[in-house]
Scaffold this active site. Structure first.
Site, PDB file in Angstrom:
ATOM      1  N   GLU A 273       0.835  -1.214   0.000  1.00 43.19           N
ATOM      2  CA  GLU A 273       0.000   0.000   0.000  1.00 43.19           C
ATOM      3  C   GLU A 273       0.866   1.260   0.000  1.00 43.19           C
ATOM      4  O   GLU A 273       0.757   2.101   0.880  1.00 43.19           O
ATOM      5  CB  GLU A 273      -0.890   0.021   1.257  1.00 43.19           C
ATOM      6  CG  GLU A 273      -1.780  -1.181   1.437  1.00 43.19           C
ATOM      7  CD  GLU A 273      -2.500  -1.196   2.795  1.00 43.19           C
ATOM      8  OE1 GLU A 273      -2.219  -0.326   3.643  1.00 43.19           O
ATOM      9  OE2 GLU A 273      -3.327  -2.086   3.005  1.00 43.19           O
ATOM     10  N   ARG A 276       3.486   7.518  -0.207  1.00 39.52           N
ATOM     11  CA  ARG A 276       4.560   8.496  -0.351  1.00 39.52           C
ATOM     12  C   ARG A 276       5.572   8.099  -1.428  1.00 39.52           C
ATOM     13  O   ARG A 276       6.000   8.945  -2.221  1.00 39.52           O
ATOM     14  CB  ARG A 276       5.288   8.606   0.995  1.00 39.52           C
ATOM     15  CG  ARG A 276       6.267   9.764   1.079  1.00 39.52           C
ATOM     16  CD  ARG A 276       7.105   9.671   2.368  1.00 39.52           C
ATOM     17  NE  ARG A 276       6.348   9.328   3.530  1.00 39.52           N
ATOM     18  CZ  ARG A 276       5.828  10.202   4.410  1.00 39.52           C
ATOM     19  NH1 ARG A 276       6.041  11.484   4.253  1.00 39.52           N
ATOM     20  NH2 ARG A 276       5.128   9.787   5.456  1.00 39.52           N
ATOM     21  N   ARG A 312       3.148  19.853   6.373  1.00 42.15           N
ATOM     22  CA  ARG A 312       4.161  18.930   6.902  1.00 42.15           C
ATOM     23  C   ARG A 312       5.287  19.619   7.681  1.00 42.15           C
ATOM     24  O   ARG A 312       5.670  19.143   8.751  1.00 42.15           O
ATOM     25  CB  ARG A 312       4.746  18.050   5.781  1.00 42.15           C
ATOM     26  CG  ARG A 312       3.691  17.245   5.008  1.00 42.15           C
ATOM     27  CD  ARG A 312       4.289  16.158   4.133  1.00 42.15           C
ATOM     28  NE  ARG A 312       4.852  15.087   4.919  1.00 42.15           N
ATOM     29  CZ  ARG A 312       6.114  14.948   5.165  1.00 42.15           C
ATOM     30  NH1 ARG A 312       6.987  15.766   4.631  1.00 42.15           N
ATOM     31  NH2 ARG A 312       6.543  13.987   5.928  1.00 42.15           N
ATOM     32  N   TYR A 316       5.145  18.237  11.437  1.00 36.73           N
ATOM     33  CA  TYR A 316       6.151  17.228  11.792  1.00 36.73           C
ATOM     34  C   TYR A 316       7.566  17.793  11.848  1.00 36.73           C
ATOM     35  O   TYR A 316       8.518  17.045  12.025  1.00 36.73           O
ATOM     36  CB  TYR A 316       6.187  16.092  10.758  1.00 36.73           C
ATOM     37  CG  TYR A 316       4.850  15.530  10.361  1.00 36.73           C
ATOM     38  CD1 TYR A 316       4.086  14.802  11.272  1.00 36.73           C
ATOM     39  CD2 TYR A 316       4.358  15.695   9.072  1.00 36.73           C
ATOM     40  CE1 TYR A 316       2.858  14.268  10.898  1.00 36.73           C
ATOM     41  CE2 TYR A 316       3.136  15.164   8.692  1.00 36.73           C
ATOM     42  CZ  TYR A 316       2.391  14.459   9.607  1.00 36.73           C
ATOM     43  OH  TYR A 316       1.185  13.932   9.229  1.00 36.73           O
ATOM     44  N   CYS A 342      -1.558  33.668  10.079  1.00 40.28           N
ATOM     45  CA  CYS A 342      -1.270  34.321  11.365  1.00 40.28           C
ATOM     46  C   CYS A 342      -0.932  33.320  12.452  1.00 40.28           C
ATOM     47  O   CYS A 342      -1.698  33.124  13.401  1.00 40.28           O
ATOM     48  CB  CYS A 342      -2.460  35.191  11.751  1.00 40.28           C
ATOM     49  SG  CYS A 342      -2.772  36.405  10.472  1.00 40.28           S
TER      50      CYS A 342
HETATM   51  N1  LLP Z   1      -1.468   1.947   4.574  1.00 36.60           N
HETATM   52  C1  LLP Z   1      -1.922   2.404   5.750  1.00 36.60           C
HETATM   53  C2  LLP Z   1      -2.831   1.568   6.524  1.00 36.60           C
HETATM   54  C3  LLP Z   1      -1.524   3.668   6.217  1.00 36.60           C
HETATM   55  O1  LLP Z   1      -1.966   4.098   7.389  1.00 36.60           O
HETATM   56  C4  LLP Z   1      -0.645   4.449   5.432  1.00 36.60           C
HETATM   57  C5  LLP Z   1      -0.224   5.779   5.889  1.00 36.60           C
HETATM   58  C6  LLP Z   1      -0.219   3.947   4.197  1.00 36.60           C
HETATM   59  C7  LLP Z   1      -0.635   2.676   3.801  1.00 36.60           C
HETATM   60  C8  LLP Z   1       0.686   4.704   3.273  1.00 36.60           C
HETATM   61  O2  LLP Z   1       1.917   4.948   3.843  1.00 36.60           O
HETATM   62  P1  LLP Z   1       3.117   5.573   2.971  1.00 36.60           P
HETATM   63  O3  LLP Z   1       3.513   4.549   1.941  1.00 36.60           O
HETATM   64  O4  LLP Z   1       2.626   6.803   2.333  1.00 36.60           O
HETATM   65  O5  LLP Z   1       4.181   5.816   3.967  1.00 36.60           O
HETATM   66  N2  LLP Z   1       0.791  12.618   6.947  1.00 36.60           N
HETATM   67  C9  LLP Z   1       2.041  11.933   7.192  1.00 36.60           C
HETATM   68  C10 LLP Z   1       1.994  10.490   6.790  1.00 36.60           C
HETATM   69  C11 LLP Z   1       0.882   9.703   7.453  1.00 36.60           C
HETATM   70  C12 LLP Z   1       0.819   8.272   6.993  1.00 36.60           C
HETATM   71  C13 LLP Z   1      -0.407   7.611   7.479  1.00 36.60           C
HETATM   72  N3  LLP Z   1      -0.596   6.285   7.005  1.00 36.60           N
HETATM   73  C14 LLP Z   1       3.159  12.690   6.502  1.00 36.60           C
HETATM   74  O6  LLP Z   1       2.906  13.716   5.862  1.00 36.60           O
HETATM   75  O7  LLP Z   1       4.320  12.290   6.610  1.00 36.60           O
END
Ligand code: LLP
Length: 412
Positions: A273, A276, A312, A316, A342
Site C-alpha cells: 500500500e 509516499r 508537513r 512534523y 497568522c
Molecule cells: N497503509 C496504511 C494503513 C496507512 O496508514 C498508510 C499511511 C499507508 C498505507 C501509506 O503509507 P506511505 O507509503 O505513504 O508511507 N501525513 C504523514 C503520513 C501519514 C501516513 C499515514 N498512514 C506525513 O505527511 O508524513
C-alpha cells in the site's frame, strides 16, 4: 528519481517550464509529473518478481481523481480509509476488486458502501469492528472478505506521529487478540477471513523493520493454519520512505527482494500500500515570493503558499527542499520561508541557506506530491491551491483553484 530538473537555467517539469505553469495557473500550485508517477508505480509493480501481488496506492497520500485514474490505468488498486476515499477511487474507475479498506474507525454507512461496491477486503482493526462488519454483511446478504490488521510491535524508527506498529499505537490487534478475531471471523456466516495485514509506519528508511514484521506475520499465519484459517493475502501496508533531504531509503526493488526471500515456498498474494514512495517526489508546490524582510534575529522570505497548503513542515518539522524556479547567481543567506497565515508555526522552511530572492520570483517546494494537497485546508479563509498534471510537454488541470464563492458555498 523524478522528472523535475534544472535545464537551460530554469526548472522544468518534464517538458514544461515551471515558470510558464506558475504564470498560466497562478500560485500556489501543485504540479505533478505523470512520467514520475508511472516510473514509481512500475518500480513497485516489478519489485515482487514472479510473486502474485497487487499494488494498492494509498489514497490518503494523494486523492486527486485524475491522478488516481492515471494510476488505475496502469493497473493499480488502492488502499482507502474512508467512504470519501472510496468515492474518489470509484469515480476514478479503480477496479473495486483491487480496493482494500483500512482504518480504526469505519462507520456503518462506509461499510455498507464498501460491501455494495464489492471491494476486495476490509482490513479489520478491532473485535468490535469485526462483529459490526459481520452484522452488516449478514443484513445485506453479501459476504465480507476480511484481513485482520496485526500490530506486530515493531519499531519502524520514524517520526512518532507516523509510527503505527508499536504496542502503544491505536492500530491493529496484537497476535493474541488477532487469533481470537480470526476464530470469530471463521464462525461468522457472512465473513471470510482471507488475509492478514500490517502497516508499521511511514517514511521508513530501513528494510529491517519490514522484515521483522513480515517474519512475525508469517509465523502467526502458520499457527493460524492449525486452527483451520487459511490466509491467501498478505498485506504489508505502505511506509517506504523517500529522499526529502539526505535520506537514503531502500528502493522498492530492495523491499521486494526481502519479501520474495522471506516468502520462499509459499503461495500468497502480496499486497503493498505505498503512498509516499509513489507520489511524494512526483509533485512540487510552486509559490511566489511576496516580500522579504529582515528582523534583528532573522531574514524572512514571505511567500504565497502557507501551512494550509503544505502542513508537513509545521506539523512534523518535516524538511522539504526549496529551490528557485529561475535560479540566478547571487549571495546565499539564511532565511525562514514563511506563509501569510497568522501563526508562528506557519513556515515551509526554517534557517535555510537560500539565494537572496526578491519579490515576484517563484520558488519550488520539492517532494510535495504526497500528503501535500490532501492535508491542505482553508485556514485563514485561503482558497485551496490548483493542481496540474504534466505529461511530456502537455499539461492538464487536475483541480481548479478554489474561489471565494467555494469558501462559503456550504454555509447557510
Ligand atoms: N497503509 C496504511 C494503513 C496507512 O496508514 C498508510 C499511511 C499507508 C498505507 C501509506 O503509507 P506511505 O507509503 O505513504 O508511507 N501525513 C504523514 C503520513 C501519514 C501516513 C499515514 N498512514 C506525513 O505527511 O508524513
Amino acid at each position: 528519481m523524478d522528472y523535475f530538473e534544472y535545464r537551460d537555467g530554469e526548472l522544468w517539469a518534464e517538458g514544461v517550464r515551471v515558470k510558464e505553469l506558475a504564470e498560466r495557473f497562478g500560485t500556489p500550485l501543485y504540479v505533478y509529473s505523470k512520467r514520475t508517477l508511472t516510473r514509481h508505480y512500475h518500480a513497485f509493480d516489478t519489485a515482487l518478481g514472479e510473486l502474485d501481488h497487487l499494488t494498492c496506492f494509498s489514497v490518503k497520500a494523494n486523492g486527486n481523481v485524475s491522478l488516481l485514474r492515471l494510476l488505475g490505468g496502469l493497473g493499480a488498486g488502492v488502499d482507502i480509509v474512508s467512504g470519501g476515499e472510496l468515492h474518489r477511487a470509484l469515480t476514478a474507475g479503480i477496479d473495486p476488486r483491487k480496493i482494500v479498506f483500512s482504518g480504526v474507525g469505519k462507520q456503518e454507512h462506509e461499510i455498507r458502501d464498501a460491501l455494495k461496491a464489492d471491494i476486495l477486503m476490509f482490513n479489520v482493526e478491532s473485535a468490535q469492528e469485526l462483529k459490526h462488519i459481520g452484522r452488516i454483511a449478514a443484513e445485506m446478504n453479501t459476504p465480507a472478505r476480511i484481513s485482520i490488521r496485526i500490530n506486530p510491535d515493531v519499531d519502524p524508527k520514524t517520526h512518532p506521529y507516523i509510527s503505527t506498529g508499536l504496542k502503544k499505537n491505536k492500530f491493529g490487534l496484537d497476535m493474541l487478540e488477532a487469533a481470537g478475531a480470526y476464530l470469530l471471523a471463521k464462525e461468522a456466516p457472512f465473513v471470510e477471513p482471507v488475509g492478514m495485514d500490517c502497516h508499521i509506519g511511514s517514511q521508513l528508511t530501513q528494510i529491517d523493520p519490514f522484515v521483522e514484521a513480515l517474519k512475525k506475520l508469517l509465523a502467526f499465519a502458520d499457527r493460524l493454519q492449525f486452527s483451520g484459517v487459511d490466509i491467501r493475502y498478505l498485506d504489508l501496508g505502505g511506509g517506504l520512505g523517500i529522499t526529502y533531504n539526505e535520506e537514503a531509503p531502500p528502493l522498492p526493488a530492495d523491499l521486494g527482494q526481502a519479501i520474495v526471500d522471506s516468502l520462499a515456498g509459499r503461495t500468497l498474494t502480496v499486497i503493498l500500500e505505498p503512498g509516499r514512495a509513489i507520489a511524494g517526489n512526483a509533485g512540487i508546490l510552486v509559490t511566489q515570493v511576496l516580500y522579504t524582510k529582515k528582523s534583528s534575529a532573522k531574514n524572512f522570505v514571505i511567500v504565497d503558499a502557507a501551512m494550509n497548503d503544505l502542513v508537513r513542515p509545521s506539523l512534523y518539522g518535516a524538511y522539504h527542499r526549496i529551490g528557485e524556479v529561475t535560479p540566478k547567481y547571487r549571495e546565499k543567506i539564511v532565511v525562514d520561508v514563511v506563509g501569510p497565515i497568522c501563526e508562528s508555526s506557519d513556515f515551509l522552511a526554517q534557517d535555510r541557506r537560500l539565494p537572496a530572492v526578491e519579490p515576484g520570483e517563484h520558488l519550488a517546494v520539492f517532494s510535495a506530491g504526497a500528503y501535500g494537497f490532501t492535508m491542505s485546508s482553508q485556514y485563514n479563509a485561503r482558497p485551496r491551491a490548483a493542481e496540474v498534471i504534466v505529461d511530456g510537454d502537455q499539461t492538464t488541470q487536475a483541480r481548479r483553484r478554489e474561489t471565494y464563492a467555494d469558501l462559503i458555498a456550504l454555509e447557510i
